[in-house]
Scaffold this motif. Sequence first.
Motif, short mmCIF file in Angstrom:
data_model
loop_
_atom_site.label_atom_id
_atom_site.label_comp_id
_atom_site.label_asym_id
_atom_site.label_seq_id
_atom_site.Cartn_x
_atom_site.Cartn_y
_atom_site.Cartn_z
N GLY A 709 -0.77 40.82 25.82
CA GLY A 709 -0.34 40.72 27.21
C GLY A 709 1.11 41.10 27.39
N VAL A 710 1.96 40.64 26.47
CA VAL A 710 3.38 41.02 26.52
C VAL A 710 3.53 42.53 26.41
CG1 VAL A 710 5.60 40.83 25.33
CG2 VAL A 710 4.15 38.81 25.55
N GLY A 711 2.68 43.13 25.59
CA GLY A 711 2.76 44.58 25.40
C GLY A 711 2.48 45.39 26.65
N GLN A 712 1.84 44.76 27.64
CA GLN A 712 1.60 45.47 28.91
C GLN A 712 2.86 45.55 29.77
OE1 GLN A 712 -1.49 46.84 29.64
NE2 GLN A 712 -2.01 46.18 27.56
N LEU A 713 3.81 44.66 29.51
CA LEU A 713 4.99 44.54 30.38
C LEU A 713 6.12 45.40 29.85
CD1 LEU A 713 4.74 40.67 30.86
CD2 LEU A 713 3.82 42.49 32.34
N LYS A 714 5.84 46.66 29.62
CA LYS A 714 6.79 47.53 28.94
C LYS A 714 8.05 47.82 29.74
CE LYS A 714 3.64 50.66 28.43
NZ LYS A 714 2.98 51.92 28.00
N GLU A 715 8.02 47.56 31.04
CA GLU A 715 9.21 47.85 31.85
C GLU A 715 10.27 46.75 31.74
OE1 GLU A 715 8.28 48.78 35.86
OE2 GLU A 715 6.78 50.30 35.34
N ILE A 716 9.92 45.64 31.10
CA ILE A 716 10.88 44.53 30.98
C ILE A 716 11.48 44.57 29.58
CG2 ILE A 716 11.17 42.04 31.13
CD1 ILE A 716 8.65 41.91 32.81
N VAL A 720 9.87 43.90 25.27
CA VAL A 720 9.98 44.72 24.06
C VAL A 720 10.67 43.92 22.96
CG1 VAL A 720 10.90 46.84 23.07
CG2 VAL A 720 10.04 46.83 25.43
N ASN A 721 11.74 43.25 23.30
CA ASN A 721 12.47 42.46 22.30
C ASN A 721 11.60 41.35 21.72
OD1 ASN A 721 14.74 44.04 22.78
ND2 ASN A 721 15.57 42.64 24.31
N LEU A 722 10.77 40.75 22.58
CA LEU A 722 9.90 39.68 22.12
C LEU A 722 8.87 40.21 21.12
CD1 LEU A 722 9.13 36.70 22.38
CD2 LEU A 722 7.65 37.32 24.31
N VAL A 723 8.28 41.34 21.41
CA VAL A 723 7.31 41.93 20.47
C VAL A 723 8.00 42.29 19.16
CG1 VAL A 723 5.73 43.85 20.06
CG2 VAL A 723 5.82 42.78 22.32
N LEU A 724 9.19 42.84 19.25
CA LEU A 724 9.93 43.17 18.03
C LEU A 724 10.20 41.92 17.20
CD1 LEU A 724 12.48 45.73 19.52
CD2 LEU A 724 10.75 46.24 17.79
N SER A 730 8.41 36.59 8.64
CA SER A 730 8.15 35.15 8.70
C SER A 730 6.98 34.81 9.62
CB SER A 730 9.40 34.41 9.16
OG SER A 730 9.81 34.89 10.44
N VAL A 731 6.54 35.75 10.43
CA VAL A 731 5.45 35.52 11.39
C VAL A 731 4.12 35.52 10.64
CG1 VAL A 731 4.28 36.48 13.41
CG2 VAL A 731 6.78 36.54 13.26
N PRO A 732 3.18 34.62 10.98
CA PRO A 732 1.86 34.64 10.34
C PRO A 732 1.23 36.03 10.42
CG PRO A 732 2.10 32.65 11.63
CD PRO A 732 3.31 33.50 11.93
N GLN A 733 0.59 36.42 9.33
CA GLN A 733 0.16 37.81 9.19
C GLN A 733 -0.71 38.33 10.34
OE1 GLN A 733 -3.04 39.69 6.47
NE2 GLN A 733 -1.28 39.28 5.16
N PRO A 734 -1.76 37.64 10.80
CA PRO A 734 -2.56 38.21 11.89
C PRO A 734 -1.75 38.49 13.15
CG PRO A 734 -3.69 36.35 10.88
CD PRO A 734 -2.30 36.34 10.34
N LEU A 735 -0.84 37.58 13.50
CA LEU A 735 -0.01 37.77 14.69
C LEU A 735 0.99 38.89 14.46
CD1 LEU A 735 0.90 36.96 17.49
CD2 LEU A 735 2.26 35.11 16.47
N ARG A 736 1.55 38.95 13.28
CA ARG A 736 2.51 40.01 12.97
C ARG A 736 1.85 41.39 13.07
NH1 ARG A 736 4.93 42.42 7.65
NH2 ARG A 736 7.01 43.02 8.35
N LEU A 737 0.65 41.52 12.54
CA LEU A 737 -0.05 42.80 12.61
C LEU A 737 -0.35 43.17 14.05
CD1 LEU A 737 -2.54 42.36 9.62
CD2 LEU A 737 -0.47 43.76 9.66
N ALA A 738 -0.73 42.19 14.87
CA ALA A 738 -0.97 42.46 16.28
C ALA A 738 0.30 42.92 16.98
CB ALA A 738 -1.52 41.20 16.96
N ALA A 739 1.44 42.31 16.63
CA ALA A 739 2.72 42.71 17.23
C ALA A 739 3.08 44.14 16.84
CB ALA A 739 3.81 41.74 16.80
N GLY A 744 3.01 50.21 19.56
CA GLY A 744 2.47 51.49 20.00
C GLY A 744 2.16 51.50 21.48
N THR A 745 1.70 50.38 22.01
CA THR A 745 1.44 50.27 23.45
C THR A 745 2.74 50.40 24.24
OG1 THR A 745 -0.36 48.73 22.93
CG2 THR A 745 0.37 48.82 25.21
N LEU A 746 3.81 49.85 23.69
CA LEU A 746 5.11 49.89 24.38
C LEU A 746 5.79 51.24 24.28
CD1 LEU A 746 6.43 46.46 23.06
CD2 LEU A 746 5.84 46.96 25.44
#
Length: 863
Positions: A709-716, A720-724, A730-739, A744-746
């Motif tokens: 959902g955050v990845g849809q908000l590319k104009e903010i 982008v910083n949050l996804v980065l 340190s992020v759990p692997q499944p969530l890190r891979l999704a980020a 690419g969406t951003l």
Amino acid sequence: MTLDVSSAKSFVLSGARPHYSPDRPGRVEHIFLDLTLDLEAQTCWGQCHIHLRPLHTQLRHLRLNAVGQQIKSVTVQHQPQTFYYDGEFLDISLNEHLGISPDQVLLITIDYCLEKPQRGLYFVPTHPPQAWTQGEDEDSRYWFPCLDYPGQLATSEIRARVRQPLQAISNGELRACYNEGEWQVFHWYQPQVHPTYLMTLAVGDFAVFDDQWQGKPVTYYVAKDRAADARRTLGKTPKMIDFFSRIYGYPYPYPKYAQVCVADFIFGGMENTSTTLLTDRCLLDERAAAEDFRSESLVAHELAHQWFGDLVVIKHWSHAWIKEGMASYAEVLWFEEEYGADFAAYYRLGELRNYLSEDSDRYRRPIVTHVYRDAIELYDRHLYEKGACVYHMIRQELGEELFWKAIQTFVQTYAHQTVETVDLLRAIETATGRNLLPLFDQYVFRGGHPDFHVSYRWEAADHLAVLTVKQQQVTEGLTPLERNLFDLRIPVGIGSVDEQGQVSVKMIPLRIHEPEHTFYLPLPQQPSFVSFDAGNHTLKTVTLEYPLPELKAQLQHDPDVLGRIQAAIALGKKGSLEVVQTLAEALQRQPFWGVRREIAKVLGTIQLDQSLEALKLALADDHPHVRAAAVEAIAGFKSANAYALLKPIAKHGDPSYGVEAAALKGIGVIAAAKPQPKPKPEKVLKRLRKALETRQGWNEVVRCGAIAGVGQLKEIPEAVNLVLDYTATSVPQPLRLAAIRTLGTLGDRHHPQLQQILERLEQLSHETFFFTQMAVVQALSQIDHPRVLGILQQVGDRTTDGRIKRFVDESIAKVQKAIGSDDRLKTLETTLSELQKENQTLKSRLEELEARTKATHQESVPS
């Protein structure tokens, strides 16, 4: 309209060539690995003992596969032998005085060690650490010297020393377990022959759960912090063993069956003989178990391989569909047994769609082909899902009794032997007298499938049902093969509904073998509905052009769930208010959840207020997959009303992980469209940020929805910083891979933070973990910028995995097409040239540094 199959993308990439099984120097009768593993140091050392019976007296040279190993010595019959090792092949010279003869078994002993191997044996720095092997396709050569191809079968033995309290699990039966100081030794013996790629070793500190099937041990190994999830996920295994033993006509053939759930596994599972390895992500918590059947399908798939793949072994990778297609079809068979015919048919539809997606979006190929770069490229949706659909077509062609007679004849005839596709054909003919080569020629030995367009009308004056069937995939040519014609018998169901609501279906088989047929079917009365390919057993695509009343009747009365789904999809293309009302009623009344789920999807394509009202009711459906489909469909409306429906789910959650994740992504989709008067993107970002901070859970499904959902908000910029931030190690692997994928969406070409995104992806591209590399390539493939091509090329140059190499090449082609042939392409060529020069300079410096280091080391070694 015709589909030009010549425009289908080719499976064959640059560098592909024909592959054949190598010549056999002899028959390997037994392999014994005597190894010590230090998981902290990520090293392994010991001896590989190969028992080889020569085929003739002229054998003077033996070449073994051995990649990235340190070979210390080689003996044959305990006598030192001259050898040459180039890092890929171990060439052994055999002295004449060894008395080489087919009557004598040669004992070849290789003393070797491994230090941080790049493939084959994986050390995982978990706490406590784990190690596990993965041999398929040709990766056993990375962890022990061998003749590494599937056509060579032998018994095996592994003795592994590991530090206490670690356990070592391998194929076959446990012959001994004892202590040697701080070490513990596990000695396993596999008494039935199998290929090297099915030899395995898994090491870790596991919780162990014991089951049994007819006196044979059935054991589950999981990390101790996942113990509560073991029986919930794996507990149906004995029942499955009983089921497959019965339908395949061959009792489970091995001393035990173990399932070991390991961390960071690079596949979903691997069917090593008697010891399957599974990703620990398959382990279900209580909430996930209510909605996720993929773990159950995975357990069934890998277990079915113990017959198809392990008991009956493919002779060459080109015939891998025999095992992978059946293991995928075994998922359907198990669900039919456990949950009924409707569930199984709907699951089979999912397999068909997966294959069709690959055929249309990636490439088209014959199921059986020996032209490729790396054998692992064959492990795709043609091999698995299309193979499963072909097995189902064989079942329908033969009927229940003859199909199972043929399958059981195949298994019993070729048990503990190697097979090719022709052997399956022979077994079918032996058991049934039927020659199915015409079916195999159309669906196995060539690519593609029929694409039907079917129109129907009723001629009341003559009492004729008129059915016109076109094969839209037809091209120009002289022969049916050149024209891409299919010759099939398709059953058409003529459905009637009496005054009491009783449904009867009369089957009329039609032969379809020309580009276009018009069939005139005399009937006593007008049908209520007409079901083309009744039961939907044929691998195909189809477009229905039927009158509205017949489609409405089919949706309501067709006894086949796939026929009802087909009618719903055809109705959706008409898109009228009457259609929406019909679908809305069916969404409330249809008894099977899969039909309701598909109706929700169709309603999402009809952008009317009444569709949204119907989907609102679906949010209360008792099945989580229906609710999830409704959430996704509602998000597609991108309106304030749609947001109002999803906001409570995003805020308060849902019993289903999947529904909650879909809602979080959905509010991001809606906010990005900026409907009036709300939601405001900044407020949605705040809600998504809170979800990321607080909603940890099973496999990070919910937080993955939030990051999407955050990845849809590319104009903010903050988005982008949050996804980065969530791409940190340190992020759990499944969530890190999704980020990472979300980058690419951003990454829009004109995005002000594009360089920041590309820099992060370039940093991530240097990581070696398979799933990280795949996520990086997936992200890069969505960004049409010249710099992307250089990063992709570097990933392709560094990786040794054939799957990633192929994905890189496909992504490069996709990005090049998106960039186009304008001035940007010139920039790209300049960038690539500069990168190649830089790469060559770095290689030269590295070689010089290695040479200096080696010289310094040699000078420091005392003579």
